[in-house]
Design an enzyme around this catalytic site. Structure first.
Site, PDB file in Angstrom:
ATOM      1  N   HIS A 140       0.866  -1.203   0.000  1.00  0.00           N
ATOM      2  CA  HIS A 140       0.000   0.000   0.000  1.00  0.00           C
ATOM      3  C   HIS A 140       0.892   1.239   0.000  1.00  0.00           C
ATOM      4  CE1 HIS A 140      -3.811   2.189   1.370  1.00  0.00           C
ATOM      5  NE2 HIS A 140      -2.892   3.123   1.198  1.00  0.00           N
ATOM      6  N   HIS A 150       1.597   5.359  -1.704  1.00  0.00           N
ATOM      7  CA  HIS A 150       1.273   6.539  -2.518  1.00  0.00           C
ATOM      8  C   HIS A 150       2.577   7.125  -3.048  1.00  0.00           C
ATOM      9  CE1 HIS A 150      -2.903   6.799  -0.950  1.00  0.00           C
ATOM     10  NE2 HIS A 150      -2.350   6.243   0.123  1.00  0.00           N
ATOM     11  N   ARG A 192       2.410   9.571  -5.681  1.00  0.00           N
ATOM     12  CA  ARG A 192       2.073  10.857  -6.347  1.00  0.00           C
ATOM     13  C   ARG A 192       2.550  10.845  -7.799  1.00  0.00           C
ATOM     14  NH1 ARG A 192      -1.151  10.890  -2.111  1.00  0.00           N
ATOM     15  NH2 ARG A 192      -0.279  11.832  -0.236  1.00  0.00           N
ATOM     16  N   LYS A 214      -9.152  -0.070  -5.987  1.00  0.00           N
ATOM     17  CA  LYS A 214      -9.224   0.562  -4.674  1.00  0.00           C
ATOM     18  C   LYS A 214     -10.599   1.167  -4.466  1.00  0.00           C
ATOM     19  CE  LYS A 214      -7.877   2.415  -0.790  1.00  0.00           C
ATOM     20  NZ  LYS A 214      -6.667   2.778  -0.110  1.00  0.00           N
ATOM     21  N   HIS A 235     -10.447   1.246   1.646  1.00  0.00           N
ATOM     22  CA  HIS A 235     -10.252   2.216   2.729  1.00  0.00           C
ATOM     23  C   HIS A 235     -11.446   2.040   3.657  1.00  0.00           C
ATOM     24  CE1 HIS A 235      -8.754   6.069   4.519  1.00  0.00           C
ATOM     25  NE2 HIS A 235      -9.962   5.977   5.044  1.00  0.00           N
ATOM     26  N   HIS A 248      -4.646  -0.546   5.861  1.00  0.00           N
ATOM     27  CA  HIS A 248      -4.180   0.229   7.027  1.00  0.00           C
ATOM     28  C   HIS A 248      -5.123   0.116   8.222  1.00  0.00           C
ATOM     29  CE1 HIS A 248      -6.934   3.055   5.119  1.00  0.00           C
ATOM     30  NE2 HIS A 248      -6.058   3.440   4.224  1.00  0.00           N
ATOM     31  N   LEU A 284      -4.877   9.323   7.917  1.00  0.00           N
ATOM     32  CA  LEU A 284      -6.200   8.699   7.989  1.00  0.00           C
ATOM     33  C   LEU A 284      -6.093   7.240   7.581  1.00  0.00           C
ATOM     34  CD1 LEU A 284      -8.425  11.536   6.484  1.00  0.00           C
ATOM     35  CD2 LEU A 284      -8.450  10.682   8.838  1.00  0.00           C
ATOM     36  N   ASP A 332       1.408   2.685   3.544  1.00  0.00           N
ATOM     37  CA  ASP A 332       0.566   3.871   3.348  1.00  0.00           C
ATOM     38  C   ASP A 332       1.422   5.136   3.377  1.00  0.00           C
ATOM     39  OD1 ASP A 332      -1.735   5.239   2.726  1.00  0.00           O
ATOM     40  OD2 ASP A 332      -2.504   5.293   4.773  1.00  0.00           O
ATOM     41  N   HIS A 337       3.236  14.496   1.397  1.00  0.00           N
ATOM     42  CA  HIS A 337       2.650  15.818   1.131  1.00  0.00           C
ATOM     43  C   HIS A 337       3.749  16.835   1.375  1.00  0.00           C
ATOM     44  CE1 HIS A 337      -1.630  14.653   0.982  1.00  0.00           C
ATOM     45  NE2 HIS A 337      -1.339  13.788   1.938  1.00  0.00           N
ATOM     46  N   ALA A 362      -3.724  14.867   5.369  1.00  0.00           N
ATOM     47  CA  ALA A 362      -3.499  13.606   6.080  1.00  0.00           C
ATOM     48  C   ALA A 362      -2.438  12.794   5.344  1.00  0.00           C
ATOM     49  CB  ALA A 362      -4.796  12.816   6.146  1.00  0.00           C
TER      50      ALA A 362
HETATM   51  O1  DOR Z   1      -3.379   9.608   5.589  1.00  0.00           O
HETATM   52  C1  DOR Z   1      -3.726   9.274   4.468  1.00  0.00           C
HETATM   53  N1  DOR Z   1      -3.179   9.828   3.371  1.00  0.00           N
HETATM   54  N2  DOR Z   1      -4.687   8.358   4.338  1.00  0.00           N
HETATM   55  C2  DOR Z   1      -5.218   8.063   3.146  1.00  0.00           C
HETATM   56  O2  DOR Z   1      -6.122   7.260   3.103  1.00  0.00           O
HETATM   57  C3  DOR Z   1      -4.767   8.763   1.922  1.00  0.00           C
HETATM   58  C4  DOR Z   1      -3.422   9.299   2.085  1.00  0.00           C
HETATM   59  C5  DOR Z   1      -3.029  10.292   1.008  1.00  0.00           C
HETATM   60  O3  DOR Z   1      -3.234  10.016  -0.166  1.00  0.00           O
HETATM   61  O4  DOR Z   1      -2.482  11.343   1.360  1.00  0.00           O
HETATM   62 ZN    ZN Z   2      -3.339   5.089   1.511  1.00  0.00          ZN
END
Ligand code: DOR
Ligand code: ZN
Length: 346
Positions: A14, A16, A18, A100, A137, A175, A220, A248, A252, A264
């Site tokens: 899992h 991300h 970007r 997803k 999720h 998660h 999250l 996860d 950011h 988040a």
């Molecule tokens: O904290 C999180 N950030 N939870 C998620 O489900 C998405 C993720 C994000 O893409 O930033």
């Molecule tokens: Zn995620």
């Protein structure tokens, strides 16, 4: 106590990554540790078609440093309008093993998510038929439900009916953050599994408020009470094949985290394996790390386990305060802190 640990190369189930300039920062970090990753589709706009997923995959591959091999396993973002025919296209591509499900409004870039499971029932039936994995999720979005209760509520309100209606669908409860979710997955059949992040193993919700508001601990589903954290550690370290590694890692930019309305997501992509090693070590369960990090996920997804290895060493190493990230900076989890384990680079 061992001072080094050799593991089958792990995978991140899992992640991300970007898009655009972010890839140059985060892809090398993940590729250094992991052979494969399930890549989340919550870009803007979201990755809703196989064509978009394969183009995104190529952009990720272009950011993999020479000498490393990294296989991005792509996912499609389900919407109320997903065409069931897209499922066979995705499966035929060989690079898109999962979809997803974001309940609309549950998290970052989920506004185009599914508003009612009934809207994707034909798609889920097709996934069930074709053996495609559903990553979920698991939080309800009802404003009347306390943010700390949204995962537990999801089990009864959505997950149990979903598993009943699609009795062969393979589902990853992503998660997990609560003892409720651990209990549910532990008691479920082998077609249900769960990923666990480093931050939910390391911190309880006090970490959001230690000495002041801590935006880099905000993700999250949100961190929960200590009783939940210990249930997660027991699940991760207990050897149950239904639980496996999914960072996860959700980068950011600093300005988007340290803001009036901060995003988040915790960035663990740089050092996830070292963070997990510290958790397993503290639990006296280093021997269980390889199953969790390198075997259980591949087995669940029906993929071969990796054949090369990584080596972790017991050695202090300081997490950088930040990384360059496009025009801004990316602050990792545990920025500036010293970790007790270090991944040896060959
Ligand atoms: O904290 C999180 N950030 N939870 C998620 O489900 C998405 C993720 C994000 O893409 O930033
Ligand atoms: Zn995620």
């Amino acid at each position: 106590m061992p001072d080094s640990l050799v593991l089958t190369r792990p995978d991140d189930w899992h992640l991300h990554l970007r898009d655009g300039p972010a890839l140059a920062t985060v892809v090398p970090h993940s590729a250094r540790q992991f052979a494969r990753a399930i890549v989340m589709p919550n870009l803007v706009p979201p990755v809703t078609t196989t064509q978009a997923a394969l183009a995104y995959r190529d952009r990720i591959l272009a950011a993999v440093p020479d000498g490393l091999s990294f296989d991005p396993l792509m996912t499609l973002y389900l919407t109320d309008n997903t065409d069931p025919a897209e499922i066979s296209t995705a499966m035929a591509s060989g690079h898109v093993p999962a979809c997803k499900l974001y309940p609309a409004g549950a998290t970052t870039n989920s506004d185009r998510g599914v508003t009612d499971i009934a809207n994707v029932s034909d798609v889920l039936a097709e996934m069930e038929k074709q053996g495609m994995v559903l990553c979920v999720h698991g939080e309800v979005t009802d404003a009347a439900v306390d943010v700390f209760d949204r995962e537990a509520r999801f089990i009864d309100a959505v997950l149990i009916p979903l598993l009943r209606d699609f009795p062969s669908l393979r589902v990853v409860f992503e998660h997990v953050t609560t003892a409720d979710a651990v209990q549910f997955v532990s008691a479920a059949s082998s077609r249900v599994a769960a990923t666990i992040t480093p931050q939910h193993l390391m911190y309880n919700r006090n970490a959001l408020f230690t000495g002041g508001l801590r935006p880099h601990h905000y993700c999250l589903p949100v961190l929960k009470r200590e009783t939940h954290r210990t249930a997660l550690v027991d699940a991760a370290t207990g050897g149950d094949r239904r639980f496996f590694l999914g960072t996860d890692s959700a980068p950011h930019a600093r300005y988007a985290k340290e803001a009036d309305c901060g995003c988040a997501g915790c960035y663990s992509g740089y050092h996830a394996l070292e963070l997990y090693a510290a958790v397993f070590d503290a639990a006296g369960a280093l021997a269980a790390l390889e199953g969790f990090a390198s075997h259980h996920g591949a087995d669940f997804y029906g993929l071969a386990r990796n054949t090369d290895t990584v080596t972790l060493e017991r050695a202090g190493h300081v997490v950088p305060a930040a990384f360059a990230y496009g025009d801004d900076e990316l602050v990792p989890l545990c920025a500036g802190e010293t970790l007790g384990w270090r991944l040896r680079t060959h």
